[in-house]
Motif scaffolding. Structure first.
Motif, PDB file in Angstrom:
ATOM      1  N   ALA A 164     -13.959  38.844 -23.451  1.00 36.92           N
ATOM      2  CA  ALA A 164     -14.384  38.424 -22.110  1.00 36.92           C
ATOM      3  C   ALA A 164     -13.753  39.313 -21.049  1.00 36.92           C
ATOM      4  N   THR A 165     -14.542  39.633 -20.045  1.00 40.14           N
ATOM      5  CA  THR A 165     -14.097  40.436 -18.915  1.00 40.14           C
ATOM      6  C   THR A 165     -14.534  39.741 -17.636  1.00 40.14           C
ATOM      7  N   ILE A 166     -14.093  40.244 -16.498  1.00 43.92           N
ATOM      8  CA  ILE A 166     -14.510  39.673 -15.216  1.00 43.92           C
ATOM      9  C   ILE A 166     -16.038  39.707 -15.084  1.00 43.92           C
ATOM     10  N   THR A 168      -6.929  42.427 -14.159  1.00 40.91           N
ATOM     11  CA  THR A 168      -6.022  43.011 -13.173  1.00 40.91           C
ATOM     12  C   THR A 168      -6.178  42.272 -11.856  1.00 40.91           C
ATOM     13  N   LEU A 169      -5.242  42.491 -10.952  1.00 36.26           N
ATOM     14  CA  LEU A 169      -5.347  41.867  -9.641  1.00 36.26           C
ATOM     15  C   LEU A 169      -6.622  42.323  -8.936  1.00 36.26           C
ATOM     16  N   LEU A 226     -13.690  39.022  -8.644  1.00 35.58           N
ATOM     17  CA  LEU A 226     -14.187  37.720  -9.070  1.00 35.58           C
ATOM     18  C   LEU A 226     -14.090  36.719  -7.917  1.00 35.58           C
ATOM     19  N   GLN A 227     -13.003  36.769  -7.185  1.00 43.42           N
ATOM     20  CA  GLN A 227     -12.820  35.886  -6.039  1.00 43.42           C
ATOM     21  C   GLN A 227     -13.918  36.122  -4.997  1.00 43.42           C
ATOM     22  N   ALA A 228     -14.247  37.382  -4.744  1.00 45.17           N
ATOM     23  CA  ALA A 228     -15.302  37.711  -3.786  1.00 45.17           C
ATOM     24  C   ALA A 228     -16.653  37.177  -4.243  1.00 45.17           C
ATOM     25  N   PHE A 229     -16.900  37.144  -5.545  1.00 44.13           N
ATOM     26  CA  PHE A 229     -18.131  36.563  -6.091  1.00 44.13           C
ATOM     27  C   PHE A 229     -18.095  35.036  -5.996  1.00 44.13           C
ATOM     28  N   MET A 230     -16.938  34.456  -6.338  1.00 44.46           N
ATOM     29  CA  MET A 230     -16.846  33.006  -6.449  1.00 44.46           C
ATOM     30  C   MET A 230     -16.902  32.298  -5.097  1.00 44.46           C
ATOM     31  N   ILE A 278      -2.231  34.026 -16.188  1.00 42.80           N
ATOM     32  CA  ILE A 278      -3.381  34.574 -15.456  1.00 42.80           C
ATOM     33  C   ILE A 278      -4.139  33.436 -14.768  1.00 42.80           C
ATOM     34  N   ALA A 279      -4.350  32.344 -15.483  1.00 48.72           N
ATOM     35  CA  ALA A 279      -5.026  31.186 -14.878  1.00 48.72           C
ATOM     36  C   ALA A 279      -4.192  30.617 -13.726  1.00 48.72           C
ATOM     37  N   GLU A 280      -2.881  30.573 -13.896  1.00 42.44           N
ATOM     38  CA  GLU A 280      -1.999  30.094 -12.824  1.00 42.44           C
ATOM     39  C   GLU A 280      -2.069  31.022 -11.612  1.00 42.44           C
ATOM     40  N   LEU A 281      -2.152  32.334 -11.858  1.00 39.21           N
ATOM     41  CA  LEU A 281      -2.293  33.291 -10.764  1.00 39.21           C
ATOM     42  C   LEU A 281      -3.596  33.029 -10.019  1.00 39.21           C
ATOM     43  N   TRP A 282      -4.675  32.794 -10.759  1.00 39.04           N
ATOM     44  CA  TRP A 282      -5.969  32.490 -10.135  1.00 39.04           C
ATOM     45  C   TRP A 282      -5.848  31.236  -9.266  1.00 39.04           C
ATOM     46  N   ALA A 283      -5.201  30.202  -9.811  1.00 38.10           N
ATOM     47  CA  ALA A 283      -5.036  28.965  -9.052  1.00 38.10           C
ATOM     48  C   ALA A 283      -4.216  29.216  -7.784  1.00 38.10           C
ATOM     49  N   ALA A 284      -3.193  30.052  -7.889  1.00 39.14           N
ATOM     50  CA  ALA A 284      -2.370  30.363  -6.717  1.00 39.14           C
ATOM     51  C   ALA A 284      -3.154  31.178  -5.680  1.00 39.14           C
ATOM     52  N   MET A 285      -3.979  32.119  -6.156  1.00 42.99           N
ATOM     53  CA  MET A 285      -4.790  32.936  -5.249  1.00 42.99           C
ATOM     54  C   MET A 285      -5.812  32.095  -4.506  1.00 42.99           C
ATOM     55  N   ASN A 286      -6.162  30.965  -5.092  1.00 38.31           N
ATOM     56  CA  ASN A 286      -7.241  30.134  -4.562  1.00 38.31           C
ATOM     57  C   ASN A 286      -6.772  28.706  -4.313  1.00 38.31           C
TER      58      ASN A 286
END
Length: 136
Positions: free
Chosen positions: A25-27, A63-64, A70-74, A101-109
């Motif tokens: 799986a990739t972005i 990567t960041l 992904l954030q820009a898409f979501m 990585i999932a925790e980083l995503w949660a923190a970014m969002n």
């Protein structure tokens, strides 16, 4: 044809969509999976989402910079496809390093920047328990 890296299951009775991420799986694979979810006949913008991260996905593409794409898409995807009163996303990942990585995503969002409540769990049972709780 690209190798399949995600199964999508929508359960209207539980008001839940499950994305089971496996393989390489990739972005871009995740973006494709969310596109498929929004086109799914049983999907409703009021449903919660559970993302299961298996053993297959590697970390090299997460990567960041890729996560920012992904954030820009979501952001617009969520505005259109997550219109319920209390949209929630639960990540489930048993692997400690991938869970970071999932925790980083949660923190970014986090709640200050994102309309979705995101939590990360080790087991599917923990995630299901949170998703079935009524709004406080």
């Amino acid at each position: 044809m690209a190798q399949k890296t995600c199964d999508i299951i929508v359960d209207p009775a539980k008001r839940l969509a499950t994305l089971d991420i496996f393989g390489a799986a990739t972005i871009p694979c995740l973006i494709e999976a969310f596109g498929e979810l929004s086109d799914h006949a049983d999907w409703d913008p009021d449903f919660d989402i559970m993302i299961l991260i298996g053993d297959g996905p590697g970390l090299e593409t997460f990567t960041l910079e890729a996560m920012e794409k992904l954030q820009a898409f979501m952001r617009p995807w969520n505005e259109t496809n997550r219109t319920g009163a209390r949209p929630r996303t639960a990540f489930v990942c048993a692997d400690d390093l991938k869970r970071v990585i999932a925790e980083l995503w949660a923190a970014m969002n986090g709640p200050d920047h994102w309309p979705i409540d995101i939590r990360v769990f080790v087991t599917r049972r923990q995630a299901s328990g949170w998703l079935t709780q009524e709004a406080l």
